[in-house]
Write a protein that holds these residues in place. Structure first.
Motif, PDB file in Angstrom:
ATOM      1  N   GLU A 109       0.837  -1.199   0.000  1.00 54.59           N
ATOM      2  CA  GLU A 109       0.000   0.000   0.000  1.00 54.59           C
ATOM      3  C   GLU A 109       0.874   1.253   0.000  1.00 54.59           C
ATOM      4  N   ARG A 110       0.367   2.325  -0.616  1.00 56.72           N
ATOM      5  CA  ARG A 110       1.131   3.578  -0.679  1.00 56.72           C
ATOM      6  C   ARG A 110       0.350   4.700  -0.013  1.00 56.72           C
ATOM      7  N   TRP A 111       1.107   5.566   0.646  1.00 60.86           N
ATOM      8  CA  TRP A 111       0.515   6.742   1.290  1.00 60.86           C
ATOM      9  C   TRP A 111       1.250   7.990   0.817  1.00 60.86           C
ATOM     10  N   ARG A 112       0.502   9.093   0.703  1.00 66.20           N
ATOM     11  CA  ARG A 112       1.131  10.399   0.527  1.00 66.20           C
ATOM     12  C   ARG A 112       1.115  11.106   1.863  1.00 66.20           C
ATOM     13  N   ILE A 113       2.246  11.663   2.234  1.00 71.79           N
ATOM     14  CA  ILE A 113       2.371  12.405   3.484  1.00 71.79           C
ATOM     15  C   ILE A 113       2.661  13.861   3.131  1.00 71.79           C
ATOM     16  N   GLY A 114       1.773  14.752   3.559  1.00 64.19           N
ATOM     17  CA  GLY A 114       1.916  16.144   3.173  1.00 64.19           C
ATOM     18  C   GLY A 114       1.675  16.322   1.688  1.00 64.19           C
ATOM     19  N   ASP A 115       2.402  17.229   1.070  1.00 63.27           N
ATOM     20  CA  ASP A 115       2.196  17.537  -0.345  1.00 63.27           C
ATOM     21  C   ASP A 115       3.108  16.753  -1.276  1.00 63.27           C
ATOM     22  N   VAL A 116       4.194  16.178  -0.760  1.00 65.19           N
ATOM     23  CA  VAL A 116       5.234  15.646  -1.642  1.00 65.19           C
ATOM     24  C   VAL A 116       5.542  14.178  -1.381  1.00 65.19           C
ATOM     25  N   VAL A 117       5.777  13.833  -0.152  1.00 64.65           N
ATOM     26  CA  VAL A 117       6.355  12.528   0.194  1.00 64.65           C
ATOM     27  C   VAL A 117       5.370  11.391  -0.098  1.00 64.65           C
ATOM     28  N   GLU A 118       5.864  10.348  -0.726  1.00 59.70           N
ATOM     29  CA  GLU A 118       5.087   9.128  -0.914  1.00 59.70           C
ATOM     30  C   GLU A 118       5.880   7.964  -0.344  1.00 59.70           C
ATOM     31  N   VAL A 119       5.202   7.130   0.441  1.00 57.58           N
ATOM     32  CA  VAL A 119       5.839   5.971   1.051  1.00 57.58           C
ATOM     33  C   VAL A 119       5.048   4.719   0.700  1.00 57.58           C
ATOM     34  N   GLU A 120       5.701   3.575   0.854  1.00 59.27           N
ATOM     35  CA  GLU A 120       5.081   2.283   0.570  1.00 59.27           C
ATOM     36  C   GLU A 120       5.267   1.353   1.759  1.00 59.27           C
ATOM     37  N   PRO A 161      10.019  16.828   2.569  1.00 58.14           N
ATOM     38  CA  PRO A 161       9.876  17.202   3.980  1.00 58.14           C
ATOM     39  C   PRO A 161       8.608  16.628   4.599  1.00 58.14           C
ATOM     40  N   VAL A 162       8.714  16.278   5.885  1.00 58.64           N
ATOM     41  CA  VAL A 162       7.582  15.802   6.668  1.00 58.64           C
ATOM     42  C   VAL A 162       7.602  16.536   7.998  1.00 58.64           C
ATOM     43  N   ARG A 163       6.421  16.854   8.478  1.00 62.05           N
ATOM     44  CA  ARG A 163       6.328  17.516   9.781  1.00 62.05           C
ATOM     45  C   ARG A 163       5.080  17.044  10.514  1.00 62.05           C
ATOM     46  N   ALA A 164       5.069  17.238  11.822  1.00 58.63           N
ATOM     47  CA  ALA A 164       3.880  16.951  12.606  1.00 58.63           C
ATOM     48  C   ALA A 164       2.730  17.786  12.082  1.00 58.63           C
ATOM     49  N   GLY A 165       1.558  17.152  11.932  1.00 60.05           N
ATOM     50  CA  GLY A 165       0.395  17.849  11.396  1.00 60.05           C
ATOM     51  C   GLY A 165       0.140  17.580   9.935  1.00 60.05           C
ATOM     52  N   ASP A 166       1.101  16.957   9.244  1.00 56.39           N
ATOM     53  CA  ASP A 166       0.900  16.625   7.829  1.00 56.39           C
ATOM     54  C   ASP A 166      -0.238  15.613   7.688  1.00 56.39           C
ATOM     55  N   ALA A 167      -1.054  15.807   6.649  1.00 57.39           N
ATOM     56  CA  ALA A 167      -2.121  14.854   6.342  1.00 57.39           C
ATOM     57  C   ALA A 167      -1.521  13.617   5.671  1.00 57.39           C
ATOM     58  N   VAL A 168      -2.138  12.474   5.920  1.00 53.88           N
ATOM     59  CA  VAL A 168      -1.730  11.215   5.303  1.00 53.88           C
ATOM     60  C   VAL A 168      -2.908  10.700   4.476  1.00 53.88           C
ATOM     61  N   THR A 169      -2.647  10.405   3.194  1.00 57.44           N
ATOM     62  CA  THR A 169      -3.686   9.939   2.279  1.00 57.44           C
ATOM     63  C   THR A 169      -3.250   8.618   1.669  1.00 57.44           C
ATOM     64  N   VAL A 170      -4.130   7.618   1.691  1.00 57.67           N
ATOM     65  CA  VAL A 170      -3.855   6.358   1.012  1.00 57.67           C
ATOM     66  C   VAL A 170      -4.055   6.587  -0.482  1.00 57.67           C
ATOM     67  N   THR A 171      -2.983   6.430  -1.253  1.00 54.69           N
ATOM     68  CA  THR A 171      -3.056   6.687  -2.697  1.00 54.69           C
ATOM     69  C   THR A 171      -3.172   5.421  -3.526  1.00 54.69           C
ATOM     70  N   HIS A 172      -2.831   4.273  -2.925  1.00 54.74           N
ATOM     71  CA  HIS A 172      -2.911   3.009  -3.671  1.00 54.74           C
ATOM     72  C   HIS A 172      -3.058   1.866  -2.689  1.00 54.74           C
ATOM     73  N   ARG A 173      -4.035   1.007  -2.943  1.00 55.30           N
ATOM     74  CA  ARG A 173      -4.220  -0.208  -2.143  1.00 55.30           C
ATOM     75  C   ARG A 173      -4.232  -1.375  -3.109  1.00 55.30           C
ATOM     76  N   PRO A 174      -3.288  -2.313  -2.992  1.00 58.05           N
ATOM     77  CA  PRO A 174      -3.131  -3.367  -4.000  1.00 58.05           C
ATOM     78  C   PRO A 174      -4.364  -4.233  -4.224  1.00 58.05           C
ATOM     79  N   GLY A 175      -5.132  -4.499  -3.169  1.00 57.93           N
ATOM     80  CA  GLY A 175      -6.325  -5.306  -3.333  1.00 57.93           C
ATOM     81  C   GLY A 175      -6.141  -6.794  -3.096  1.00 57.93           C
ATOM     82  N   HIS A 176      -4.931  -7.230  -2.726  1.00 60.96           N
ATOM     83  CA  HIS A 176      -4.719  -8.667  -2.479  1.00 60.96           C
ATOM     84  C   HIS A 176      -5.190  -9.087  -1.085  1.00 60.96           C
ATOM     85  N   GLY A 177      -5.429  -8.126  -0.205  1.00 58.22           N
ATOM     86  CA  GLY A 177      -5.991  -8.436   1.099  1.00 58.22           C
ATOM     87  C   GLY A 177      -5.004  -8.854   2.167  1.00 58.22           C
ATOM     88  N   VAL A 178      -3.722  -8.918   1.843  1.00 58.32           N
ATOM     89  CA  VAL A 178      -2.720  -9.359   2.828  1.00 58.32           C
ATOM     90  C   VAL A 178      -2.240  -8.132   3.593  1.00 58.32           C
TER      91      VAL A 178
END
Length: 224
Positions: A109-120, A161-178
């Motif tokens: 699964e992938r998340w966007r943190i703030g305006d720029v950062v994307e993590v998996e 950059p990441v800071r306290a207060g940044d919104a986190v948005t799920v941008t991709h969910r694989p769908g395999h359920g694991v």
């Protein structure tokens, strides 16, 4: 007609990095598990939070374990069990999140943190003896493992950059359920195959620390 209350926002409540190295009885002799909140924005990149370190780099850190995330609900659960608050960074995490059940995230699964950062999400944290010694709780590793919600390791796909207060948005969910919790509690052969199929069909890069466990679980079981 009643209107459902809006869902609480998903936020980073704290960004943490090592505060001090401590002597440890393990093989490395020192631990960097003492994470503490930082003020203002901090850069995160391929190897995690700028200024953070890992003492045992064989088992911690690196691009596939660049960040470790724990959600506030789990910290609150353990605060009730321990009879004392679990401060931000208290479990060695880099990110404390609110409003998102980290352990219910699917692997990949992938998340966007703030305006720029994307993590998996690459997989679950495996609690170790150092963690037990740090908390100074009897049978801590077993208790944490049996609860089955260990938090997640993250790969940084897009630095920034990441800071306290940044919104986190799920941008991709694989769908395999694991999910993180599901894989952590039981390496089911069907789940292992689902992860392998996702890697093959979607071109997903499975974390190398996860791969041997997936391959082992996916092998046909010999009936004796």
């Amino acid at each position: 007609m009643t209107t459902a209350a809006p869902a609480p926002p998903v936020l980073v409540t704290h960004v943490c990095r090592v505060g001090e190295l401590h002597e440890d009885a393990g093989a490395v002799g020192v631990t960097a598990i003492d994470k503490r909140p930082v003020d203002g924005p901090v850069q995160v990149g391929t190897y995690g939070v700028r200024g953070d370190v890992q003492a045992d780099r064989k088992h911690h850190g690196g691009p596939e374990k660049a960040l470790y995330a724990v959600d506030q609900a789990e910290a609150d659960h353990w605060a009730g069990q321990l009879g004392a608050p679990v401060p931000p960074g208290g479990f060695g995490e880099n990110l404390r999140l609110a409003g998102l059940a980290v352990d219910d995230a699917e692997i990949g699964e992938r998340w966007r943190i703030g305006d720029v950062v994307e993590v998996e999400v690459t997989g679950p944290r495996t609690p170790c003896a150092t963690f037990g010694r740090w908390l100074r709780q009897e049978r801590w590793v077993r208790r944490y493992t049996e609860h089955g919600r260990p938090g997640a390791y993250l790969r940084v796909r897009t630095p920034g950059p990441v800071r306290a207060g940044d919104a986190v948005t799920v941008t991709h969910r694989p769908g395999h359920g694991v999910t993180v919790a599901r894989w952590f509690t039981h390496h089911d052969p069907a789940d292992a195959q689902a992860l392998r199929t996702h890697a093959s069909d979607a071109g997903w890069e499975m974390a190398e620390y996860l791969r041997p466990h997936v391959e082992r679980a996916a092998r046909p079981q010999t009936v004796r």
